[in-house]
Design an enzyme around this catalytic site. Structure first.
Site, PDB file in Angstrom:
ATOM      1  CE  LYS A  84     -14.197  -6.041   5.110  1.00 51.77           C
ATOM      2  NZ  LYS A  84     -14.935  -6.212   3.732  1.00 51.77           N
ATOM      3  CG  ASP A 127       4.311  -9.920   4.966  1.00 50.55           C
ATOM      4  OD1 ASP A 127       4.516 -11.136   5.401  1.00 50.55           O
ATOM      5  OD2 ASP A 127       2.918 -10.010   4.343  1.00 50.55           O
ATOM      6  CG  ASP A 176       1.968 -13.809   2.527  1.00 52.82           C
ATOM      7  OD1 ASP A 176       2.254 -12.580   2.821  1.00 52.82           O
ATOM      8  OD2 ASP A 176       0.969 -14.530   3.076  1.00 52.82           O
TER       9      ASP A 176
HETATM   10  N1  LIG Z   1     -10.512  -7.023   3.226  1.00 44.99           N
HETATM   11  C1  LIG Z   1     -10.285  -5.953   3.458  1.00 44.99           C
HETATM   12  N2  LIG Z   1     -11.106  -5.097   3.422  1.00 44.99           N
HETATM   13  C2  LIG Z   1     -10.927  -3.703   4.117  1.00 44.99           C
HETATM   14  N3  LIG Z   1      -9.648  -3.578   4.937  1.00 44.99           N
HETATM   15  C3  LIG Z   1      -8.880  -4.547   5.086  1.00 44.99           C
HETATM   16  C4  LIG Z   1      -8.968  -5.726   4.279  1.00 44.99           C
HETATM   17  N4  LIG Z   1      -7.770  -6.598   4.516  1.00 44.99           N
HETATM   18  C5  LIG Z   1      -7.140  -5.734   5.238  1.00 44.99           C
HETATM   19  N5  LIG Z   1      -7.400  -4.568   5.425  1.00 44.99           N
HETATM   20  C6  LIG Z   1      -7.046  -3.396   6.216  1.00 44.99           C
HETATM   21  O1  LIG Z   1      -5.709  -3.067   5.383  1.00 44.99           O
HETATM   22  C7  LIG Z   1      -4.535  -2.876   5.935  1.00 44.99           C
HETATM   23  C8  LIG Z   1      -3.339  -3.646   4.937  1.00 44.99           C
HETATM   24  O2  LIG Z   1      -3.583  -4.812   4.788  1.00 44.99           O
HETATM   25  P1  LIG Z   1      -2.696  -5.893   4.010  1.00 44.99           P
HETATM   26  O3  LIG Z   1      -3.105  -7.144   4.025  1.00 44.99           O
HETATM   27  O4  LIG Z   1      -2.135  -4.916   2.653  1.00 44.99           O
HETATM   28  O5  LIG Z   1      -1.249  -5.559   4.813  1.00 44.99           O
HETATM   29  P2  LIG Z   1      -0.005  -5.839   4.700  1.00 44.99           P
HETATM   30  O6  LIG Z   1       0.843  -4.791   4.185  1.00 44.99           O
HETATM   31  O7  LIG Z   1       0.030  -7.203   3.528  1.00 44.99           O
HETATM   32  O8  LIG Z   1       0.729  -6.125   5.904  1.00 44.99           O
HETATM   33  P3  LIG Z   1       1.207  -7.341   6.645  1.00 44.99           P
HETATM   34  O9  LIG Z   1       2.605  -7.012   6.816  1.00 44.99           O
HETATM   35  O10 LIG Z   1       0.550  -7.402   7.932  1.00 44.99           O
HETATM   36  O11 LIG Z   1       0.700  -8.487   5.762  1.00 44.99           O
HETATM   37  C9  LIG Z   1      -4.844  -4.132   7.077  1.00 44.99           C
HETATM   38  O12 LIG Z   1      -4.031  -3.916   8.132  1.00 44.99           O
HETATM   39  C10 LIG Z   1      -6.403  -3.869   7.543  1.00 44.99           C
HETATM   40  O13 LIG Z   1      -6.313  -2.507   8.422  1.00 44.99           O
HETATM   41 MG   LIG Z   2       0.545  -9.359   3.613  1.00 50.91          MG
END
Ligand SMILES: Nc1ncnc2c1ncn2[C@@H]1O[C@H](COP(=O)(O)OP(=O)(O)OP(=O)(O)O)[C@@H](O)[C@H]1O
Ligand SMILES: [Mg+2]
Ligand SMILES: [K+]
Length: 676
Positions: free
Chosen positions: A391, A303, A514
């Site tokens: 957001k 990730d 993670d």
């Molecule tokens: N606190 C938040 N509030 C609103 N939107 C968020 C928040 N955190 C992240 N996002 C949005 O949601 C998307 C997905 O976030 P997430 O942390 O789930 O990604 P992930 O699948 O874990 O990806 P990565 O591989 O980058 O860790 C982010 O790219 C961002 O656009």
């Molecule tokens: Mg992540």
């Protein structure tokens, strides 16, 4: 080597020597069928030695005694190898047990009072307060506060780490120490099930199970043993027919020389030492199977946030769109983050303070908060007035606004693409059906990624980055980090699909992650490596945890896995190739007196039949301790394609396995003839 390690090594060797005799117990021995056969042979020779008149072996006392002793040493050497490997694990667990000391915990009672209790009485769900210089009494998740924590007891890393409630950096490990500030921790493990407990059980090898690979190899070794047993037993009547009476000791010697005692004696030491190597790299492997699987990995899924990048995505700027003012955007962004516990949410509040913006006094008592979810990619709140603020990812916010009949501001895409093409994550902020602007979340790729991924490519392993982030950010980071492929806007279940697809093609897949949203994928992968900085859910789903939270550690794990498989393969090849030399040493010795034509087989020209058989048997015994260092350290792995590696090892250990015993047996024969 220092004096203290010398002392430790001496203690290890003494303990292993003791264990070698304890393991002579046939009940323990039978777990290793090849060596068990040697033990049965030894007992037969012992009987012959004790009752010479019954077996008509009065004249061969010296010879039989020599065979008996060499056989006994063969078994002891094999036992020693295993005991030594086990001993090293035990020494490691001793130091871990010191970390796992009883501590006092400040248990928080329902009425808000604090009661001092022993750490061993804590149960899952208890909430404890941990303050400066307190030892964290158990594994858990921070539910309130922020502290810097010294985790050196577990990770060996002396720099303190900051941990805080919410997000992917909220898990703490029992035995580590808070060095400043305070936290409230919700305990996540009952006594005996903590991380440290698992780690201790693991390095002690208490729960070591044979891996599928080891089982398969064992079956091969047993089959070979049975075949040679039949060969040797049927040799007796055949020899009788041509007028040669073979002594039982000689037949036992021949059998022991032919069955794969070298690999049989070293097999479990190789497995234990492999696990040990992984632990030394600060990776906890929950099973030997996972380590082996790592050796065969074809694809690695990673990730992005927190794995490839540092993961502290910090809001660094508010960027309004169209006619919105900076003030309006900032106010909405802050409102949407008041209850957002993720690092991203908190960083918005910090940015507000940095920009000296005073938050509007809006009554939020009756507002309902929308928590961030990886599935919705949004967070925010619904005010009592009916106003809704969100957001989230550009995509998610666009959809949300459109379903309410809103319009997409013309400059939104340009501005968000600008952020994304710098590798940042743009979050859109909307109030009702209107998009107000963007939050620029900055993140940095961890150093050295490109070189490390290039190394994986050399091993023939494909890397795929799976992120929930948008395609442009994903592409930028993928290029910067040098991964082979990336998948953007992936949901937790998408990560599983990618893994399943690869697995369907017969590939073995590793996943590093993670977050809680990575947990299902970590469980699905053949090798799931969780970051120690990550959530408890991720760590529980994975079959390995990296204490240093370095995703490229998977390279070391893969190397160790390959090393483990290669060591086993190399020593099996060596062990079986040895038979050729032993055959040419023993068979002519048995038959040339009766059948002069057999002389053409006598290519080794050994002094006498007795010396030939004893030399082969001695070589067969001492090769085991000689190979212990190789079994423990493992065959060196140089990144190259599997097929090239295979032919290289066949050359070294196959050809070496044929030549080395010819020389070894000849030398031993010369020494014996000098003595006699
Ligand atoms: N606190 C938040 N509030 C609103 N939107 C968020 C928040 N955190 C992240 N996002 C949005 O949601 C998307 C997905 O976030 P997430 O942390 O789930 O990604 P992930 O699948 O874990 O990806 P990565 O591989 O980058 O860790 C982010 O790219 C961002 O656009
Ligand atoms: Mg992540
Ligand atoms: K052998």
């Amino acid at each position: 080597m220092s004096k203290s390690t010398d002392a430790i090594n001496k203690k290890l060797v003494m303990e292993a020597t003791k264990q070698s005799f304890i393991k002579l117990n046939p009940i323990i021995m039978i777990k290793n069928p090849v060596m068990f056969v040697v033990e049965v042979g030894t007992i037969i020779v012992l009987l012959i030695l004790c009752m010479p008149s019954y077996f008509h072996t009065e004249g061969a006392f010296g010879y039989n005694l020599a065979v008996l002793l060499i056989l006994l040493f063969t078994i002891l050497f094999a036992n020693f190898a295993e005991s030594l490997a086990e001993g090293r694990g035990k020494a490691q667990s001793e130091s871990l047990k010191k970390t796992k000391q009883e501590t006092l915990a400040k248990l928080m009672l329902k009425d808000g009072d604090i009661k001092s209790v022993s750490s061993s009485s804590l149960r899952k769900g208890d909430i404890v307060l941990v303050e400066t210089s307190d030892i964290i009494p158990g594994d858990g998740e921070i539910i309130d506060g922020l502290a810097s924590i010294d985790e050196s007891a577990i990770t060996g890393e002396s720099a303190p780490v900051i941990k805080e409630a919410g997000g992917d950096f909220s898990s703490v490990t029992g035995g580590t120490r808070v060095i400043s500030d305070w936290i409230k921790v919700k305990i996540q493990a009952d006594p005996g099930e903590s991380f440290l407990d698992k780690m201790i059980a693991l390095v002690e090898g208490a729960k070591r199970q044979k891996t599928p690979n080891e089982i398969a190899l064992n079956i091969l070794l047993i089959t070979l043993t049975i075949i040679f047993l039949i060969v040797v037993v049927t040799l007796y009547p055949i020899a009788q027919y041509v007028g040669v009476t073979l002594s039982i000791s000689t037949l036992v010697a021949l059998l022991v020389c032919l069955i794969p005692t070298t690999i049989g004696g070293l097999l479990s030491a190789i497995g234990i030492a492999g696990m040990d190597r992984v632990t030394r790299f600060n990776v906890l492997a929950m099973s030997g199977k996972a380590v082996e699987a790592a050796g065969d990995i074809n694809t690695i899924i990673l990730d992005k946030t927190g794995t490839i990048t540092f993961g502290n995505r910090m809001a660094s700027n508010f960027i309004p769109v169209e006619n919105t003012s900076m003030e309006d955007l900032a106010q909405a962004a802050v409102l949407s983050s008041i209850q957002d516990d993720t690092p991203e949410g908190k960083s918005v509040i910090q940015l507000m303070k940095k920009l000296n913006i005073t938050p509007q006094s809006i009554p939020i008592e009756n507002a309902s908060f929308i928590e961030f979810k990886a599935e919705t990619r949004m967070s925010g709140l619904n005010l009592a007035t009916g106003e809704k603020i969100r957001k989230g990812s550009i995509d998610a916010i666009k959809n949300w606004v459109l379903t309410q009949g809103g319009q997409i501001p013309k400059d939104l895409d340009d501005k968000s693409n600008q952020i994304a093409s710098k590798g940042g994550t743009p979050l859109a902020v909307a109030k009702g059906n209107q998009i107000l602007g963007l939050i620029y979340l900055k993140d940095t790729v961890k150093p050295g990624m490109k070189e490390r991924f290039a190394e994986l490519r050399k091993m023939g392993i494909k890397t795929i980055m799976c992120t929930g982030d948008n395609p442009i950010t994903a592409k930028t980071i993928a290029e910067e980090a040098g991964v082979d492929d990336f998948i953007a806007e992936s949901m937790p279940e998408d990560k599983i699909c990618v893994i399943k697809d690869e697995q369907k093609q017969g590939k073995l897949v590793a996943m590093t992650g993670d977050g809680t949203n990575d947990a299902p994928a970590l469980a699905q992968a053949d090798v799931g490596l969780a970051m120690n900085s990550g959530t408890i859910a991720a760590k529980e789903a994975a079959n390995m945890v990296d204490l240093d939270s370095d995703p490229t550690k998977i390279i070391e794990v893969v190397s160790i896995g390959k090393q483990l498989l290669m060591t086993r393969g190399a020593l099996t090849t060596f062990s079986i190739a040895n038979d050729i030399a032993k055959y040419f040493a023993i068979i002519p010795a048995m038959f040339t007196i009766a059948i002069p034509k057999m002389e053409i087989l006598n290519i080794m020209k050994l002094t006498s039949p007795t010396s030939a058989i004893l030399s082969a048997l001695i070589f067969n015994a001492i090769i085991i301790p000689l190979l212990i260092p190789l079994a423990m350290k493992g065959v060196k792995y140089i990144p190259m394609k599997a097929s090239k590696l295979l032919s290289r090892n066949l050359m070294i250990y196959g050809v070496g396995g044929i030549l080395v015993p010819f020389i070894g047996i000849k030398v031993i024969d010369m020494i014996i003839s000098l003595i006699l």
